[in-house]
Design an enzyme around this catalytic site. Structure first.
Site, PDB file in Angstrom:
ATOM      1  N   HIS A  17     -19.375  -1.031 116.473  1.00 34.18           N
ATOM      2  CA  HIS A  17     -20.605  -1.132 117.256  1.00 34.18           C
ATOM      3  C   HIS A  17     -21.878  -1.190 116.425  1.00 34.18           C
ATOM      4  O   HIS A  17     -22.951  -1.441 116.967  1.00 34.18           O
ATOM      5  CB  HIS A  17     -20.690   0.016 118.276  1.00 34.18           C
ATOM      6  CG  HIS A  17     -21.202  -0.442 119.615  1.00 34.18           C
ATOM      7  ND1 HIS A  17     -21.004   0.263 120.784  1.00 34.18           N
ATOM      8  CD2 HIS A  17     -21.922  -1.537 119.970  1.00 34.18           C
ATOM      9  CE1 HIS A  17     -21.575  -0.371 121.803  1.00 34.18           C
ATOM     10  NE2 HIS A  17     -22.135  -1.471 121.335  1.00 34.18           N
TER      11      HIS A  17
ATOM     12  N   ASP B 145     -20.574   2.500 127.378  1.00 34.46           N
ATOM     13  CA  ASP B 145     -20.008   3.192 126.215  1.00 34.46           C
ATOM     14  C   ASP B 145     -19.762   4.656 126.590  1.00 34.46           C
ATOM     15  O   ASP B 145     -20.475   5.214 127.423  1.00 34.46           O
ATOM     16  CB  ASP B 145     -21.044   3.111 125.072  1.00 34.46           C
ATOM     17  CG  ASP B 145     -20.474   3.346 123.682  1.00 34.46           C
ATOM     18  OD1 ASP B 145     -20.996   2.727 122.728  1.00 34.46           O
ATOM     19  OD2 ASP B 145     -19.515   4.145 123.545  1.00 34.46           O
TER      20      ASP B 145
ATOM     21  N   HIS C 141     -20.274   6.740 124.347  1.00 37.54           N
ATOM     22  CA  HIS C 141     -21.251   7.288 123.400  1.00 37.54           C
ATOM     23  C   HIS C 141     -22.601   6.575 123.538  1.00 37.54           C
ATOM     24  O   HIS C 141     -22.655   5.423 123.954  1.00 37.54           O
ATOM     25  CB  HIS C 141     -20.746   7.104 121.968  1.00 37.54           C
ATOM     26  CG  HIS C 141     -19.334   7.542 121.763  1.00 37.54           C
ATOM     27  ND1 HIS C 141     -18.251   6.675 121.893  1.00 37.54           N
ATOM     28  CD2 HIS C 141     -18.813   8.749 121.450  1.00 37.54           C
ATOM     29  CE1 HIS C 141     -17.138   7.338 121.655  1.00 37.54           C
ATOM     30  NE2 HIS C 141     -17.425   8.594 121.389  1.00 37.54           N
TER      31      HIS C 141
ATOM     32  N   ASP D 193     -24.686   6.078 120.849  1.00 32.74           N
ATOM     33  CA  ASP D 193     -24.922   5.278 119.628  1.00 32.74           C
ATOM     34  C   ASP D 193     -26.403   5.199 119.287  1.00 32.74           C
ATOM     35  O   ASP D 193     -26.903   4.155 118.871  1.00 32.74           O
ATOM     36  CB  ASP D 193     -24.336   3.872 119.798  1.00 32.74           C
ATOM     37  CG  ASP D 193     -22.819   3.889 119.947  1.00 32.74           C
ATOM     38  OD1 ASP D 193     -22.241   2.797 120.134  1.00 32.74           O
ATOM     39  OD2 ASP D 193     -22.227   4.977 119.894  1.00 32.74           O
TER      40      ASP D 193
ATOM     41  N   HIS E 179     -22.076   3.078 113.160  1.00 30.36           N
ATOM     42  CA  HIS E 179     -21.687   2.654 114.528  1.00 30.36           C
ATOM     43  C   HIS E 179     -22.123   3.692 115.568  1.00 30.36           C
ATOM     44  O   HIS E 179     -22.051   3.420 116.761  1.00 30.36           O
ATOM     45  CB  HIS E 179     -20.194   2.347 114.627  1.00 30.36           C
ATOM     46  CG  HIS E 179     -19.295   3.548 114.705  1.00 30.36           C
ATOM     47  ND1 HIS E 179     -18.058   3.487 115.302  1.00 30.36           N
ATOM     48  CD2 HIS E 179     -19.443   4.818 114.258  1.00 30.36           C
ATOM     49  CE1 HIS E 179     -17.483   4.678 115.226  1.00 30.36           C
ATOM     50  NE2 HIS E 179     -18.284   5.503 114.594  1.00 30.36           N
TER      51      HIS E 179
ATOM     52  N   ASP F  64     -18.758  -1.357 124.746  1.00 31.10           N
ATOM     53  CA  ASP F  64     -17.840  -0.679 123.822  1.00 31.10           C
ATOM     54  C   ASP F  64     -16.566  -0.409 124.610  1.00 31.10           C
ATOM     55  O   ASP F  64     -16.613   0.257 125.646  1.00 31.10           O
ATOM     56  CB  ASP F  64     -18.477   0.639 123.368  1.00 31.10           C
ATOM     57  CG  ASP F  64     -17.665   1.351 122.305  1.00 31.10           C
ATOM     58  OD1 ASP F  64     -18.284   1.975 121.420  1.00 31.10           O
ATOM     59  OD2 ASP F  64     -16.420   1.288 122.356  1.00 31.10           O
TER      60      ASP F  64
ATOM     61  N   ASP G 292     -14.400   1.609 124.338  1.00 31.64           N
ATOM     62  CA  ASP G 292     -14.097   3.029 124.558  1.00 31.64           C
ATOM     63  C   ASP G 292     -14.819   3.610 125.775  1.00 31.64           C
ATOM     64  O   ASP G 292     -14.657   4.795 126.096  1.00 31.64           O
ATOM     65  CB  ASP G 292     -14.330   3.882 123.294  1.00 31.64           C
ATOM     66  CG  ASP G 292     -15.797   4.117 122.959  1.00 31.64           C
ATOM     67  OD1 ASP G 292     -16.076   4.340 121.759  1.00 31.64           O
ATOM     68  OD2 ASP G 292     -16.672   4.101 123.855  1.00 31.64           O
TER      69      ASP G 292
ATOM     70  N   GLU H 180     -15.283  -2.498 119.175  1.00 26.89           N
ATOM     71  CA  GLU H 180     -14.475  -1.311 118.923  1.00 26.89           C
ATOM     72  C   GLU H 180     -13.007  -1.418 119.339  1.00 26.89           C
ATOM     73  O   GLU H 180     -12.332  -0.402 119.451  1.00 26.89           O
ATOM     74  CB  GLU H 180     -15.124  -0.043 119.515  1.00 26.89           C
ATOM     75  CG  GLU H 180     -16.513   0.268 118.943  1.00 26.89           C
ATOM     76  CD  GLU H 180     -16.505   0.910 117.545  1.00 26.89           C
ATOM     77  OE1 GLU H 180     -15.408   1.199 117.015  1.00 26.89           O
ATOM     78  OE2 GLU H 180     -17.594   1.107 116.962  1.00 26.89           O
TER      79      GLU H 180
HETATM   80  N1  LIG Z   1     -21.809  10.405 117.948  1.00 29.19           N
HETATM   81  C1  LIG Z   1     -20.792  10.213 116.905  1.00 29.19           C
HETATM   82  C2  LIG Z   1     -19.694   9.267 117.372  1.00 29.19           C
HETATM   83  S1  LIG Z   1     -20.395   7.732 117.744  1.00 29.19           S
HETATM   84  C3  LIG Z   1     -19.073   6.708 118.239  1.00 29.19           C
HETATM   85  C4  LIG Z   1     -19.520   5.322 117.906  1.00 29.19           C
HETATM   86  S2  LIG Z   1     -18.901   4.141 118.989  1.00 29.19           S
HETATM   87  N2  LIG Z   1     -19.508   2.780 118.582  1.00 29.19           N
HETATM   88  O1  LIG Z   1     -19.373   4.388 120.322  1.00 29.19           O
HETATM   89  O2  LIG Z   1     -17.468   4.083 118.876  1.00 29.19           O
HETATM   90  C5  LIG Z   1     -21.474   9.691 115.634  1.00 29.19           C
HETATM   91  O3  LIG Z   1     -22.683   9.525 115.629  1.00 29.19           O
HETATM   92  O4  LIG Z   1     -20.789   9.441 114.676  1.00 29.19           O
HETATM   93 MN   LIG Z   2     -18.135   4.465 121.992  1.00 29.61          MN
HETATM   94 MN   LIG Z   3     -20.323   2.337 120.798  1.00 27.65          MN
END
Ligand SMILES: N[C@@H](CSCCS(N)(=O)=O)C(=O)O
Ligand SMILES: [Mn+2]
Ligand SMILES: [Mn+2]
Ligand SMILES: [Mn+2]
Length: 321
Positions: free
Chosen positions: A101, A124, A126, A128, A141, A232, A234, A277
């Protein structure tokens, strides 16, 4: 001539350096070999495949503070930004196949370079939106939105190969759907900037059709802007799409996931799409990888006119005896 719902330009971005797990670079070719282009053409789209980008090797990409692989990520996204801008200039809706991502940096930047102000719908688990200084993992990401928002520009330190990135999205033009794993720093940012969020709680509370109705009302409240959908995989529940780097339980059903793309398609404002992803190596079986890839294809088909009720080509006529 033929009726075309949409003219679609596909860009493969086999890139994984925004995170530490190998395999996500296989996403573009897996999605293609699952039949994306053929299926898009069957449903009446004009499709141009711009192939896969190649990214320069970066040696000695030592962390900058906590930020990992900044030089590779910055370089890859500069190349992607140029490519997306060109696809948009050719008049297509851009489809960027990831890859991780972090590629949203280049995809959204290039899209905005071509069309100006845009709305972003970020689907998503998340957010991000960690800045380089709030990120605890250093994986880019988890940070892409922080580089793109005008309101966070003063919080972004200088990073090698990132000087080309100009913030191009306003917080009021961003909507999240599917959030269920948001870091404290990210949650603070979302509240501070008043970003519109439909977390999985709101999906449960409102139902996906109300979420989409409110998303589109919110985005077009003032000016209707072209929509960039950054999807994403996920966001979907890992029972359906387990082959991804950061799976989180309690995700969107297949039906909710497809409803989101069907709804955005019918707005007529969809101008750029990311599908990221997908990582076949994160599935425990071949079947898990296949389920993940085939869901990714179906989400994209929903973006470009596929309806579950069925479709038929505009020029269709019943065969005469
Ligand atoms: N918040 C966590 C996990 S972020 C997950 C990234 S994604 N692109 O949504 O898979 C971080 O900052 O690494
Ligand atoms: Mn994600
Ligand atoms: Mn993402
Ligand atoms: Mn005609």
């Amino acid at each position: 001539h033929h009726h075309h719902h949409q003219s679609v330009g596909i860009i493969g971005a086999p890139f994984s350096k925004g995170q530490p797990r190998g395999g996500v670079e296989r996403g573009p070719d897996l999605i293609r070999s699952a039949g994306l282009l053929q299926r898009l053409e069957e449903q009446g789209c004009a499709v141009k495949d711009y192939g896969n980008l190649t990214f320069e090797e970066v040696v000695d990409d030592e962390p900058v503070g906590r930020v990992k692989r900044a030089r590779a990520v910055g370089s890859a996204n500069q190349r992607l930004s140029e490519a997306v801008r060109a696809v948009k200039k050719d008049g297509h809706t851009s489809v960027m196949l990831g890859g991780d991502h972090s590629l949203a940096i280049g995809s959204i930047h290039g899209h905005s370079a071509a069309v100006g102000e845009l709305s972003v719908v970020w689907v998503d688990a998340h957010a991000d939106i960690n800045t380089p200084l709030t990120s605890t993992t250093g994986n880019i990401h988890g940070q892409p939105m922080s580089y793109l928002l005008h309101e966070l520009h003063s919080k972004i330190p200088v990073l090698p190969n990132f000087s080309w990135v100009k913030p191009c999205v306003s917080a009021k033009d961003l909507v999240y759907i599917g959030l269920r794993d948001v870091d404290p720093g990210e949650h603070y940012i979302l509240k501070l900037l008043g970003v519109k969020v439909f977390s999985m709680r709101e999906v449960d509370q409102l139902g996906v059709s109300k979420v989409m109705e409110q998303t589109c009302d919110y985005l077009s409240a003032k000016v209707k802007k072209p929509i960039h959908l950054s999807y994403d995989i996920d966001a979907i529940d890992p029972s359906i799409t387990p082959a991804t780097g950061t799976p989180v339980v309690g995700g969107l059903t297949y039906r909710e996931g497809v409803y989101i793309t069907e709804h955005l398609c019918q707005t007529g404002l969809l101008s750029g799409v990311d599908l990221v992803e997908v990582n076949p190596l994160r599935g425990q079986t071949e079947a898990e990888a296949q389920s993940t890839v085939s869901t990714a294809v179906d989400l994209l088909l929903g973006c470009f006119g596929r309806l579950r009720e069925g479709n038929h080509p505009p020029a269709y006529a019943l065969p005469e005896p």
